[in-house]
Design an enzyme around this catalytic site. Structure first.
Site, mmCIF file in Angstrom:
data_model
loop_
_atom_site.group_PDB
_atom_site.id
_atom_site.type_symbol
_atom_site.label_atom_id
_atom_site.label_comp_id
_atom_site.label_asym_id
_atom_site.label_seq_id
_atom_site.Cartn_x
_atom_site.Cartn_y
_atom_site.Cartn_z
ATOM 1 N N GLU A 1 0.845 -1.175 -0.032
ATOM 2 C CA GLU A 1 -0.011 -0.066 0.213
ATOM 3 C C GLU A 1 0.932 1.452 -0.049
ATOM 4 O O GLU A 1 1.978 1.163 0.660
ATOM 5 C CB GLU A 1 -0.837 0.000 1.294
ATOM 6 C CG GLU A 1 -2.072 -1.145 1.220
ATOM 7 C CD GLU A 1 -3.302 -0.849 2.249
ATOM 8 O OE1 GLU A 1 -4.460 -1.086 1.882
ATOM 9 O OE2 GLU A 1 -2.867 -0.418 3.484
ATOM 10 N N CYS B 1 5.794 -3.926 15.695
ATOM 11 C CA CYS B 1 5.354 -2.613 16.602
ATOM 12 C C CYS B 1 3.859 -2.963 16.979
ATOM 13 O O CYS B 1 3.074 -3.148 16.146
ATOM 14 C CB CYS B 1 5.506 -1.287 16.206
ATOM 15 S SG CYS B 1 7.157 -0.849 15.474
ATOM 16 N N CYS C 1 -1.274 6.798 9.546
ATOM 17 C CA CYS C 1 -0.232 6.299 10.197
ATOM 18 C C CYS C 1 -0.466 5.022 11.001
ATOM 19 O O CYS C 1 -1.245 5.177 11.856
ATOM 20 C CB CYS C 1 0.674 7.476 11.099
ATOM 21 S SG CYS C 1 2.008 6.882 11.858
#
Length: 351
Positions: free
Chosen positions: A92, A116, A337
């Site tokens: 993406e 993460c 984000c």
């Protein structure tokens, strides 16, 4: 990939054309069609002799463009593209427009090995690193989808750029010299890989002459213990060692380091955390970029309130730390984000 033309410089294409038995100006023509006209196949380059185009395709030479699988546009005009590679992988990339600029958030790997906890990309692990042409294509694809020339590029999509530094730096060279995007308008974001920051500076100076792009280091915590809870790989990279490497990078390049900090409601967003962070980065030529957490399905972290965000920011400012708050863009299309993954939305379901 030796048979792919995208990602090569004008000089490389000139040399390649000569090696193919043609004049060097043919290489310049190909360069124009690749980067200015954005062709997707050699057959489209009508400036070249038809016989040569046929011969090149018979020899399996190709442009190296990716296939657009899906495009979604958020209410704020942020545009997310799902692109397919030749081997069937998907990535993406996101175009983030404002009145004055178009920023492209690009991926450097298929998936990510850093895992993460607050990031969707790492949930599926790492499949492979991307080649230079696959990274460059993302900028061209956004340019085509949004019919607008990108002004800024950030390596903040899928993957850890410093685990693919050769291709990342070659992409920066291409964006700069072939697409005309200044290095100072390019940002490379890393969660931190031991011993790679000084190597990045040295390799950048070798490949680019000077490392003028911005380095953004994802801290997300003010201390080692909390950072390890959020970033599993942080156990191999002590906080003090990471900051020492950032100082070394600054010494080598003369470029200020940007620190990224995702604010997770009632977890790392207390004023005490801000004070501890200020102690860590104070006296350092740096900048802290605060990012409010963007929700993902797999985790129950909370987005902090605007009051907590502002309180955190004020603590940093009072302690003399340069700080900014990044606006969340594309939330309604999972384009913000930490939300990128190898999927697209169909109705309200992820497919």
């Amino acid at each position: 990939m030796k048979n792919v033309l995208l990602g090569r410089s004008a000089a490389e294409l000139e040399d390649w054309a000569v090696a193919q038995g043609h004049k060097s100006f043919r290489g310049r023509q190909i360069h124009d069609w690749l980067y200015n006209k954005g062709v997707k196949s050699l057959s489209e380059i009508s400036a070249l002799p038809k016989q040569w185009r046929t011969e090149l395709e018979a020899q399996t030479f190709r442009v190296g463009r990716l296939k657009l699988v899906h495009q979604s546009v958020a209410a704020d005009a942020t545009t997310k593209l799902l692109l397919a590679t030749d081997d069937g992988e998907t990535i993406e990339t996101v175009g983030i427009p404002t009145d004055q600029r178009l920023t492209v958030c690009i991926s450097s790997q298929v998936g990510c090995p850093m895992a993460c906890r607050f990031c969707a990309t790492g949930k599926s692990g790492l499949q492979r690193s991307l080649a230079t042409h696959e990274i460059v294509d993302q900028v061209l694809s956004v340019r085509e989808a949004m019919d607008r020339r990108p002004s800024h590029v950030v390596f903040m999509g899928m993957g850890e750029p410093l685990l693919n530094s050769e291709a990342v730096l070659e992409t920066i060279r291409c964006l700069n010299t072939d697409l005309g995007i200044g290095q100072r308008r390019i940002t490379v974001s890393t969660v931190g890989v031991p011993k790679t920051l000084p190597q990045l500076a040295e390799l950048a100076m070798e490949k680019l002459g000077r490392a003028q792009f911005t380095l953004a280091v994802s801290l997300h915590a003010p201390n080692q213990q909390l950072r390890e809870e959020l970033i599993p790989t942080a156990h191999a990279y002590p906080y003090d060692d990471l900051l020492d490497d950032c100082r070394h990078y600054l010494d080598l390049t003369g470029r200020r380091v940007s620190f990224e900090y995702i604010l997770l409601g009632e977890l790392n967003d207390h004023p005490e955390h801000a004070a501890e962070l200020a102690d860590r980065v104070g006296g350092f030529q740096s900048h802290v970029n605060l990012i409010a957490y963007n929700p993902i399905e797999e985790e129950e972290f909370k987005r902090p309130t605007s009051q907590r965000i502002e309180a955190f920011r004020r603590v940093l400012e009072r302690r003399g730390v340069a700080v900014s708050l990044r606006a969340s863009r594309g939330l309604d299309q999972n384009a913000a984000c930490g939300q990128l993954r190898r999927q697209h939305l169909t109705g309200s379901d992820l497919t």
